[in-house]
Design a protein around this motif. Structure first.
Motif, PDB file in Angstrom:
ATOM      1  N   ALA A 241      20.310  26.733  15.851  1.00 51.59           N
ATOM      2  CA  ALA A 241      21.228  25.346  15.737  1.00 51.59           C
ATOM      3  C   ALA A 241      22.669  25.606  16.243  1.00 51.59           C
ATOM      4  CB  ALA A 241      21.051  24.812  14.404  1.00 51.59           C
ATOM      5  N   GLN A 242      23.000  24.544  16.921  1.00 55.97           N
ATOM      6  CA  GLN A 242      24.392  24.502  17.297  1.00 55.97           C
ATOM      7  C   GLN A 242      25.411  24.578  16.185  1.00 55.97           C
ATOM      8  OE1 GLN A 242      25.320  21.463  20.240  1.00 55.97           O
ATOM      9  NE2 GLN A 242      27.318  22.508  20.634  1.00 55.97           N
ATOM     10  N   THR A 243      26.375  25.449  16.290  1.00 59.04           N
ATOM     11  CA  THR A 243      27.415  25.576  15.144  1.00 59.04           C
ATOM     12  C   THR A 243      28.294  24.270  14.858  1.00 59.04           C
ATOM     13  OG1 THR A 243      27.655  27.823  15.618  1.00 59.04           O
ATOM     14  CG2 THR A 243      29.586  26.914  14.341  1.00 59.04           C
ATOM     15  N   THR A 244      28.504  23.885  13.760  1.00 59.71           N
ATOM     16  CA  THR A 244      29.113  22.674  13.369  1.00 59.71           C
ATOM     17  C   THR A 244      30.116  23.037  12.492  1.00 59.71           C
ATOM     18  OG1 THR A 244      26.936  21.424  13.257  1.00 59.71           O
ATOM     19  CG2 THR A 244      28.906  20.600  12.061  1.00 59.71           C
ATOM     20  N   VAL A 245      31.287  22.598  12.648  1.00 54.87           N
ATOM     21  CA  VAL A 245      32.738  22.692  12.155  1.00 54.87           C
ATOM     22  C   VAL A 245      32.904  21.604  11.279  1.00 54.87           C
ATOM     23  CG1 VAL A 245      35.237  23.162  12.294  1.00 54.87           C
ATOM     24  CG2 VAL A 245      33.593  23.967  14.005  1.00 54.87           C
ATOM     25  N   LEU A 246      33.061  21.716  10.031  1.00 53.58           N
ATOM     26  CA  LEU A 246      33.395  20.443   9.130  1.00 53.58           C
ATOM     27  C   LEU A 246      34.824  20.514   9.016  1.00 53.58           C
ATOM     28  CD1 LEU A 246      30.587  21.324   6.796  1.00 53.58           C
ATOM     29  CD2 LEU A 246      30.555  19.532   8.433  1.00 53.58           C
ATOM     30  N   LEU A 247      35.567  19.396   9.045  1.00 52.16           N
ATOM     31  CA  LEU A 247      36.947  19.024   8.787  1.00 52.16           C
ATOM     32  C   LEU A 247      37.023  18.251   7.591  1.00 52.16           C
ATOM     33  CD1 LEU A 247      38.028  18.001  12.468  1.00 52.16           C
ATOM     34  CD2 LEU A 247      37.787  20.360  11.447  1.00 52.16           C
ATOM     35  N   ALA A 248      38.179  18.552   6.941  1.00 56.07           N
ATOM     36  CA  ALA A 248      38.611  18.135   5.781  1.00 56.07           C
ATOM     37  C   ALA A 248      40.340  17.788   5.767  1.00 56.07           C
ATOM     38  CB  ALA A 248      38.294  18.437   4.573  1.00 56.07           C
ATOM     39  N   GLY A 249      40.778  16.503   5.571  1.00 56.82           N
ATOM     40  CA  GLY A 249      42.088  16.518   5.547  1.00 56.82           C
ATOM     41  C   GLY A 249      42.409  14.943   5.358  1.00 56.82           C
ATOM     42  N   ASP A 250      43.646  14.701   4.954  1.00 58.36           N
ATOM     43  CA  ASP A 250      44.230  13.587   4.523  1.00 58.36           C
ATOM     44  C   ASP A 250      44.843  12.693   5.778  1.00 58.36           C
ATOM     45  OD1 ASP A 250      43.437  13.492   2.244  1.00 58.36           O
ATOM     46  OD2 ASP A 250      45.160  14.502   1.480  1.00 58.36           O
TER      47      ASP A 250
ATOM     48  N   PHE B  99      24.938  27.897   7.266  1.00 61.23           N
ATOM     49  CA  PHE B  99      24.312  26.801   7.250  1.00 61.23           C
ATOM     50  C   PHE B  99      24.602  25.876   8.468  1.00 61.23           C
ATOM     51  CE2 PHE B  99      25.899  27.901   2.925  1.00 61.23           C
ATOM     52  CZ  PHE B  99      24.748  27.988   2.428  1.00 61.23           C
ATOM     53  N   ALA B 100      23.378  24.914   8.534  1.00 65.24           N
ATOM     54  CA  ALA B 100      23.719  24.265   9.881  1.00 65.24           C
ATOM     55  C   ALA B 100      23.318  22.765   9.656  1.00 65.24           C
ATOM     56  CB  ALA B 100      22.674  24.696  11.036  1.00 65.24           C
ATOM     57  N   LEU B 101      23.745  21.879  10.332  1.00 65.13           N
ATOM     58  CA  LEU B 101      23.555  20.486  10.070  1.00 65.13           C
ATOM     59  C   LEU B 101      22.670  19.822  11.416  1.00 65.13           C
ATOM     60  CD1 LEU B 101      27.065  18.730   9.334  1.00 65.13           C
ATOM     61  CD2 LEU B 101      25.217  19.608   7.772  1.00 65.13           C
ATOM     62  N   PHE B 102      21.658  19.129  10.829  1.00 68.46           N
ATOM     63  CA  PHE B 102      20.674  18.506  11.960  1.00 68.46           C
ATOM     64  C   PHE B 102      20.842  16.912  11.808  1.00 68.46           C
ATOM     65  CE2 PHE B 102      18.971  22.800  11.054  1.00 68.46           C
ATOM     66  CZ  PHE B 102      18.649  23.196  12.305  1.00 68.46           C
ATOM     67  N   GLU B 103      20.829  16.196  12.807  1.00 62.10           N
ATOM     68  CA  GLU B 103      20.911  14.929  13.176  1.00 62.10           C
ATOM     69  C   GLU B 103      19.715  14.398  13.201  1.00 62.10           C
ATOM     70  OE1 GLU B 103      24.323  13.068  14.696  1.00 62.10           O
ATOM     71  OE2 GLU B 103      25.178  15.133  14.701  1.00 62.10           O
TER      72      GLU B 103
END
Length: 190
Positions: free
Chosen positions: A124-133, A186-190
């Motif tokens: 699966a393609q690598t997904t980067v998760l961002l968190a910020g204000d 972990f990977a995300l799938f849409e």
């Protein structure tokens, strides 16, 4: 094009340098004992325990910049928890110490191998998760990764860093216990 400074020349720092360079950014590393002029974006690719020293040395330069915190504040003595309060995160603690800086949590749920190959377990393609204000800063980080081969998803406010750090810790624990490989994750799938 962004000018990106990376603290940390380990596997993660090198993998991030490659992805950001591939996306057309200028990347430089900052060594432990040098005094450098920092770029517009700064990546903390060092152990969480090293962050206070960096902040003490560069606090003035970090003002008005985007700091990307990739740390997982794992208690490496026990491998059985995180060293931050349960209602906080490493990223939130960094943000408290740098009130004039946009702190973004990212890359802590990715292993270096999945960043280098842009694939998780070659499936699966690598997904980067961002968190910020700061929405503008999250957008800037996402745009800086255009052309990197990575998928970027906005996980929400900096409060979500707590969950991202828990997920990163779980992934590290699984790899250390040899339940998954260091190419996995972990990977995300849409």
């Amino acid at each position: 094009m962004n000018n990106i400074s990376i603290f940390g020349k380990g596997n993660m720092g090198k993998a991030l340098a490659e992805r950001f360079t591939q996306a057309g950014n200028q990347v430089s590393f900052v060594g432990r004992d040098e005094q450098a002029t920092l770029g517009d974006m700064v990546i903390f690719a060092v152990p969480f325990a090293s962050i206070d020293d960096i902040i003490a040395k560069y606090a003035n330069q970090l003002a008005d910049k985007i700091v990307i915190d990739i740390t997982n504040p794992v208690d490496f003595a026990t491998m059985d928890g995180l060293v931050v309060p349960a209602d906080s995160s490493a990223a939130a603690m960094i943000a408290e110490k740098l009130p004039k800086t946009a702190v973004i949590k990212a890359f802590n749920t990715n292993f270096a191998a999945s960043l280098l190959t842009s694939k998780v377990a070659d499936k699966a393609q690598t997904t980067v998760l961002l968190a910020g204000d700061c929405e503008q800063s999250k957008t800037a980080v996402s745009e800086a990764l255009n052309g990197s081969g990575l998928i970027v998803k906005d996980a929400g406010s900096l409060k979500r860093a707590r969950e991202l750090e828990a997920l990163g810790f779980l992934q590290i624990t699984l790899a250390v216990r040899e339940q998954i490989g260091w190419m996995g994750g972990f990977a995300l799938f849409e």
